[in-house]
Design a protein around this motif. Structure first.
Motif, PDB file in Angstrom:
ATOM      1  N   ALA A 189      39.794  32.093  58.983  1.00 14.04           N
ATOM      2  CA  ALA A 189      38.910  32.698  57.992  1.00 14.04           C
ATOM      3  C   ALA A 189      39.482  34.027  57.522  1.00 14.04           C
ATOM      4  O   ALA A 189      40.045  34.798  58.304  1.00 14.04           O
ATOM      5  N   VAL A 190      39.321  34.295  56.229  1.00 17.31           N
ATOM      6  CA  VAL A 190      39.769  35.559  55.646  1.00 17.31           C
ATOM      7  C   VAL A 190      38.573  36.384  55.178  1.00 17.31           C
ATOM      8  O   VAL A 190      38.329  37.484  55.664  1.00 17.31           O
ATOM      9  N   VAL A 191      37.794  35.844  54.242  1.00 19.24           N
ATOM     10  CA  VAL A 191      36.668  36.587  53.673  1.00 19.24           C
ATOM     11  C   VAL A 191      35.791  35.611  52.903  1.00 19.24           C
ATOM     12  O   VAL A 191      36.255  34.548  52.480  1.00 19.24           O
ATOM     13  N   ARG A 192      34.514  35.977  52.731  1.00 23.77           N
ATOM     14  CA  ARG A 192      33.662  35.205  51.837  1.00 23.77           C
ATOM     15  C   ARG A 192      33.884  35.715  50.429  1.00 23.77           C
ATOM     16  O   ARG A 192      33.872  36.906  50.172  1.00 23.77           O
ATOM     17  N   ALA A 193      34.089  34.766  49.499  1.00 21.08           N
ATOM     18  CA  ALA A 193      34.399  35.123  48.113  1.00 21.08           C
ATOM     19  C   ALA A 193      33.355  34.528  47.184  1.00 21.08           C
ATOM     20  O   ALA A 193      32.835  33.429  47.429  1.00 21.08           O
ATOM     21  N   GLN A 194      33.059  35.243  46.106  1.00 23.29           N
ATOM     22  CA  GLN A 194      32.117  34.733  45.122  1.00 23.29           C
ATOM     23  C   GLN A 194      32.834  33.762  44.203  1.00 23.29           C
ATOM     24  O   GLN A 194      33.926  34.033  43.709  1.00 23.29           O
ATOM     25  N   VAL A 195      32.222  32.615  43.963  1.00 23.45           N
ATOM     26  CA  VAL A 195      32.796  31.596  43.098  1.00 23.45           C
ATOM     27  C   VAL A 195      31.832  31.337  41.945  1.00 23.45           C
ATOM     28  O   VAL A 195      30.958  32.159  41.660  1.00 23.45           O
ATOM     29  N   ASP A 196      31.983  30.205  41.278  1.00 26.41           N
ATOM     30  CA  ASP A 196      31.165  29.913  40.102  1.00 26.41           C
ATOM     31  C   ASP A 196      29.673  29.895  40.425  1.00 26.41           C
ATOM     32  O   ASP A 196      29.264  29.575  41.539  1.00 26.41           O
ATOM     33  N   ASP A 197      28.875  30.248  39.410  1.00 28.40           N
ATOM     34  CA  ASP A 197      27.413  30.181  39.496  1.00 28.40           C
ATOM     35  C   ASP A 197      26.837  31.085  40.583  1.00 28.40           C
ATOM     36  O   ASP A 197      25.758  30.824  41.117  1.00 28.40           O
ATOM     37  N   GLY A 198      27.565  32.147  40.935  1.00 25.61           N
ATOM     38  CA  GLY A 198      27.058  33.089  41.917  1.00 25.61           C
ATOM     39  C   GLY A 198      27.135  32.617  43.343  1.00 25.61           C
ATOM     40  O   GLY A 198      26.666  33.304  44.260  1.00 25.61           O
TER      41      GLY A 198
END
Length: 327
Positions: free
Chosen positions: A185-194
Motif C-alpha cells: 500500500a502507498v496511499v489512498r487516492a481520489q479517483v472519478d466521482d469523488g
C-alpha cells in the motif's frame, strides 16, 4: 542481437554508439513538458534508437538551476551503474543537432513517425505537416508509440515483443482497504466521482532496488509512467532530470517499504557505491563534471545515511511525497 544487460560489454557498446554515432532526429514526442526528441545514432554498422533531450529545450524550474537537467540524467545513469544495477538505460551527454543534450537508449517499441522515412532528418521534412517545434525553432514532427523500427543497419538495444508488459503489473488503484498478498500500500487516492481507491505497487525486488536508487539520487519525480517493464523481466526507470538536489526532494510512488529494513543485496550495493564516492575515485571525478560540489557531497551524505539506518526512508513532510499526476 544482445540485450544491453546480458553481456558485460554490451552497455559500453551502446554508450559508444550514443556518444560517437551520427545523431539523426526523426520527431518530437508529443505531450512532453520539455523537448524530447526521438532519434537514431549510427556508428558504422551499428545503430541504436534513442531519446535526445537538448539542454536548449529544458523549461526553467524554480528549484533547479537552469540548463542542468540533461547532466542530472547522465549522473543518474553513472550512479546506477556504480551500484551494479541495470535500471537506467545507457545515457550520455553529447552535442547534437540542437546543441548539447542528454542522449539515452530508447526502451521498448519504436514510435511511429508520420509520413517520413526513419532515415530522414525531421528538420528537413515539410514543415506544413509539423505541429511542434524543436529547441531552436526548427520544425519536428510529433511521434507516437508503435512497434515500428528504423530501417538500415542492425538496431541494438533491448528486445521486446508486441504483447509487452505494462505498468499495470507494477502499480494499481484498487477498491479495497488493504492490498492483496504480493502488493504494498502507498496511499489512498481520489479517483472519478469523488471516490477513493488504494494506490498499491508490487512487492517486487526490481522495485526495491529502484526505490533505493531513488533515495540515493533524491528523485523528485518517480511517476508510474517512468517505469518501463519489459516482457523478459527487465525493468528500466527513465526521466531523472529532477534529481540530486541538496535538499530533500524525494517524491515517488514507491513508498511501500518506507521505514523497513533494506535487503542485504541492496545494502551491499550501497556500500560499494559509497566506496566509489571517495575523493579521487573515477565515479566522483565524473560526477563533479555533471553536478555541483554541494550536490556531490549531498549524494555521499545520503548514501552514508541509508547505510547507517539500513532502512528505506520515510516521507520527509516538508515536500509533497507523491508525484502528480500519478502516471
Amino acid at each position: 542481437m544482445t540485450p544491453v544487460d546480458r553481456a558485460p560489454d554490451a552497455a559500453d557498446r551502446v554508450t559508444e554508439v550514443l556518444a560517437r554515432g551520427e545523431l539523426v532526429v526523426h520527431g518530437r514526442l508529443a505531450d512532453a513538458s520539455n523537448a524530447v526528441l526521438y532519434a537514431t545514432a549510427t556508428l558504422g554498422d551499428r545503430r541504436v534508437r534513442c531519446v535526445y533531450k537538448p539542454v536548449a529545450g529544458e523549461r526553467p524550474l524554480w528549484d533547479f538551476p537552469d540548463g542542468t537537467l540533461a547532466r542530472r540524467e547522465v549522473a543518474a545513469y553513472e550512479v546506477c551503474r556504480a551500484l551494479g544495477w541495470q535500471l537506467v538505460p545507457p545515457t550520455v551527454l553529447r552535442d547534437g543537432p540542437y546543441g548539447e543534450g542528454m542522449c539515452q537508449l530508447w526502451i521498448g517499441p519504436g514510435p511511429h513517425v508520420p509520413d517520413t522515412d526513419p532515415d530522414t532528418d525531421a528538420s528537413d521534412t515539410d514543415a506544413s505537416n509539423a505541429d511542434t517545434s524543436a529547441a531552436d525553432g526548427r520544425e519536428t514532427r510529433d511521434v507516437r508509440d508503435t512497434d515500428e523500427e528504423p530501417g538500415g543497419p542492425e538496431t541494438e538495444g533491448p528486445e521486446t515483443d508486441e504483447d509487452g508488459h505494462g505498468v499495470g503489473e507494477l502499480l494499481a488503484l484498487v477498491d479495497a482497504e488493504s492490498p492483496e498478498p504480493g502488493w504494498r500500500a502507498v496511499v489512498r487516492a481520489q479517483v472519478d466521482d469523488g471516490r477513493t481507491a488504494l494506490l498499491v505497487h508490487a512487492d517486487d525486488e526490481r522495485l526495491r532496488r529502484l526505490a533505493a536508487l531513488d533515495a540515493v539520487i533524491n528523485n523528485a519525480d518517480r511517476k508510474g509512467g517512468h517505469l518501463l517493464p519489459l516482457p523478459d523481466g527487465r525493468l528500466y526507470g527513465i526521466d531523472h532530470g529532477v534529481t540530486f538536489h541538496t535538499e530533500d526532494k524525494l517524491r515517488t510512488l514507491l513508498w511501500g517499504w518506507a521505514g523497513e529494513p533494506m535487503p542485504e543485496p541492496v545494502l551491499a550495493a550501497l556500500r560499494g557505491l559509497l566506496a566509489e564516492l571517495a575523493d579521487g575515485r573515477p565515479l566522483l571525478v565524473r560526477l563533479r563534471e555533471l553536478l555541483s560540489e554541494g550536490e556531490c557531497q549531498a549524494l555521499r551524505a545520503r548514501t552514508a545515511t541509508l547505510l547507517r539506518t539500513g532502512r528505506y526512508p520515510r516521507p520527509g513532510g516538508e515536500w509533497p511525497a507523491i508525484p502528480w499526476p500519478i502516471l
